[in-house]
Motif scaffolding. Structure first.
Motif, mmCIF file in Angstrom:
data_model
loop_
_atom_site.group_PDB
_atom_site.id
_atom_site.type_symbol
_atom_site.label_atom_id
_atom_site.label_comp_id
_atom_site.label_asym_id
_atom_site.label_seq_id
_atom_site.Cartn_x
_atom_site.Cartn_y
_atom_site.Cartn_z
ATOM 1 N N ARG A 183 0.788 -0.899 0.329
ATOM 2 C CA ARG A 183 0.254 -0.596 0.063
ATOM 3 C C ARG A 183 0.957 1.376 -0.078
ATOM 4 N NH1 ARG A 183 -4.558 0.174 4.361
ATOM 5 N NH2 ARG A 183 -4.971 1.898 2.448
ATOM 6 N N ILE A 184 2.145 1.209 0.762
ATOM 7 C CA ILE A 184 2.978 2.778 0.676
ATOM 8 C C ILE A 184 3.185 2.413 -1.145
ATOM 9 C CG2 ILE A 184 5.177 3.203 1.751
ATOM 10 C CD1 ILE A 184 4.151 2.074 4.319
ATOM 11 N N GLY A 185 3.899 1.543 -0.882
ATOM 12 C CA GLY A 185 4.173 1.315 -2.421
ATOM 13 C C GLY A 185 3.138 2.495 -3.905
ATOM 14 N N GLU A 186 2.120 1.828 -3.873
ATOM 15 C CA GLU A 186 0.633 2.523 -4.415
ATOM 16 C C GLU A 186 0.985 4.194 -4.475
ATOM 17 O OE1 GLU A 186 -2.604 0.258 -3.669
ATOM 18 O OE2 GLU A 186 -1.717 -2.099 -4.548
ATOM 19 N N LEU A 187 0.839 4.212 -2.517
ATOM 20 C CA LEU A 187 0.687 5.855 -2.374
ATOM 21 C C LEU A 187 1.870 6.372 -3.231
ATOM 22 C CD1 LEU A 187 -0.369 5.611 1.261
ATOM 23 C CD2 LEU A 187 -1.585 6.843 -0.600
#
Length: 523
Positions: A113-117
């Motif tokens: 999720r952090i990578g997507e953000l």
């Protein structure tokens, strides 16, 4: 003893009787008058600021440079703050849409999720970096990909983009390197990883981060602060970082974002400026009382100016500019406060400095010029006084010579009407005297005194001759090889035969005969 002292001539009598030539008196008068006028002229020049012209020139140079620097700083810092606020608002909207009501801490231990953000936020950071006069843009989320990793309490996810091959001409076409963030984002956008790349931030290196998380809800412009100069972790570069909070819908702070101003970019943005009084350099630095620590300053390009960045300059304020005195260097300059809210509460100043030695050299040359000029003017005044006094006195001297020789005077021969009238009156009196320059009663007095002098003995004639030569009693005794008492006895006989009561009266008669060119009648 008292009688001896009475007969001795007073040591200062001749000095007291001695007169000063008219030309010398007139020379001193003219010289004094011209020197007074020259002194008044110097005072007027001083009041007019001629002697402080160099200081005023230095003030104008420094003020013009400082005004230009303040304009550029105001634009640059204002643009960076505006872009930082814009990044904060855009990031807040993206995070709120993805997290909804979940707190930012819900991203802990969720690297996907952090990578997507970060991928979603990348475009906003790139736009801010390329459209703003800065060296980097970053965003820190208050979450970490692994809460169990060593140092996880200070490790936070986010993105940090920096310019490579920096230029002050703009970042539109410059390369970007990936300093912090998920590596997949860098590969997705074909970015080169920084040689000190790391996945996450160490927030212990970001002054004021913890205080930023606890900020109460307020306008973003009022929440934005700058860090003091810090060393970018893992590099040799010094930077100042703008910090703007990223707020969620409920007003809580989910992280910080902002822009970076590196010392290299600052140096490129504020090159030194050459002047005839030295190379002017620009600093952005805190000032503590009267101290300017160079170790905490952002420094513009130095050019040929030497600056020891570990030195602390002591400020000595002046009328036109200040002195900045260090251990091995001294500068002249000015400083102006810059409206930058600092995370540590300090106050930043824009400082313009120029080395002192070119100013001192120029001032020394100016002083030599003024000294030589003053000496030349005084010499000219001396010559002018000599010329004027001589021009005034020479005609009068010629008239006196004509009068003494009995020659007729020319009209207006002295050039001074009063003196010409006096000479004409004297010549008229002499001519009307019919060749005898003395009235009949005075002539009888002279003849009677000369007849009495003829009755003197040879010894008494010799003593009278000594007195006519200006000798005193003791000198007469010495040259006549007789005692002083003997001289006094002869004096008494001379006074009785000549009908005088004292030596002073005798000397007066001798002087009268001398002035009338009849002294030989007594001898």
């Amino acid at each position: 003893m008292q009688g001896i002292w009475k007969d001795m001539p007073h040591p200062f009598s001749r000095l007291q009787r001695k007169s000063i030539r008219m030309q010398r008196k007139l020379f001193l008068y003219l010289l004094s008058m011209l020197l007074v006028i020259f002194s008044i002229f110097l005072v007027v020049l001083h009041i007019a600021g001629v002697f402080s012209a160099l200081d005023k020139e230095m003030n104008q140079l420094l003020s013009a440079r400082q005004k230009s620097v303040m304009t550029d700083l105001s634009y640059q810092m204002g643009k960076m703050t505006a872009q930082g606020i814009s990044v904060s608002e855009q990031s807040s909207a993206i995070l709120s849409n993805i997290l909804f009501t979940d707190p930012i801490t819900s991203l802990h231990d969720q690297p996907e999720r952090i990578g997507e953000l970060e991928s979603l936020l990348y475009g906003h950071l790139t736009t801010a970096l390329r459209s703003t006069p800065c060296s980097g843009a970053y965003l820190v989320l208050d979450a970490t990909t692994n809460t169990q990793a060593p140092g996880a309490q200070n490790s936070r996810a986010g993105l940090y983009l920096r310019l490579a091959n920096m230029s002050s001409k703009g970042a539109a076409n410059q390369d970007i390197v990936f300093y912090r963030g998920v590596a997949e984002v860098a590969r997705e956008h074909q970015l080169e990883l920084h040689n000190r790349w790391k996945l996450e931030f160490d927030i212990s290196n970001l002054p004021g981060y913890d205080a930023m998380l606890d900020l109460p809800p307020e306008r973003l412009a009022e929440s934005a602060v700058w860090t003091p100069r810090i060393c970018l972790p893992g590099t040799w570069e010094n930077v100042m970082i703008l910090m703007v909070p990223i707020r969620g819908n409920d007003g809580t702070v989910m992280g910080v974002c902002g822009l970076e101003l590196s010392e290299l970019y600052f140096m490129l943005s504020y090159p030194s400026e050459q002047s005839n009084l030295g190379s002017m350099v620009t600093l952005l630095a805190p000032i503590n009382g009267d101290s300017l620590p160079l170790s905490q300053a952002m420094t513009g390009r130095l050019g040929d100016t030497y600056l020891d960045t570990e030195d602390t300059l002591q400020i000595k304020e002046g009328k036109y500019f200040n002195q900045y005195i260090g251990d091995s260097q001294t500068f002249l300059g000015v400083h102006t406060p810059v409206d930058l809210p600092m995370a540590d509460g300090s106050r930043m100043y824009a400082v313009t400095l120029v080395p002192q030695h070119p100013y001192l050299r120029t001032r020394a040359l100016g002083q030599i010029f003024w000294v030589l000029g003053t000496c030349l003017v005084v010499a000219i005044l001396l010559l002018l006084s000599v010329y004027l006094s001589s021009s005034f006195v020479q005609p009068i001297s010629r008239s006196l010579a004509l009068l003494q020789n009995g020659d007729p005077l020319h009209s207006e021969c002295s050039g001074v009407s009063e003196i010409d009238e006096l000479f004409e009156f004297i010549q008229t009196k002499i001519q009307t005297a019919g060749g005898s320059q003395l009235p009949s009663n005075i002539e009888d007095l002279f003849a009677s005194f000369a007849r009495r002098a003829a009755t003197l003995t040879p010894t008494e004639h010799n003593i009278l001759k000594y007195y006519a030569d200006g000798k005193g009693v003791s000198e007469v005794a010495e040259q006549a090889c007789i005692s002083i008492n003997t001289v006094r006895r002869h004096n008494a006989n001379i006074y009785q035969k000549l009908g005088v009561n004292s030596r002073e009266e005798l000397l007066l008669y001798i002087e009268l005969f001398r002035r009338c060119d009849r002294l030989e009648e007594l001898m």
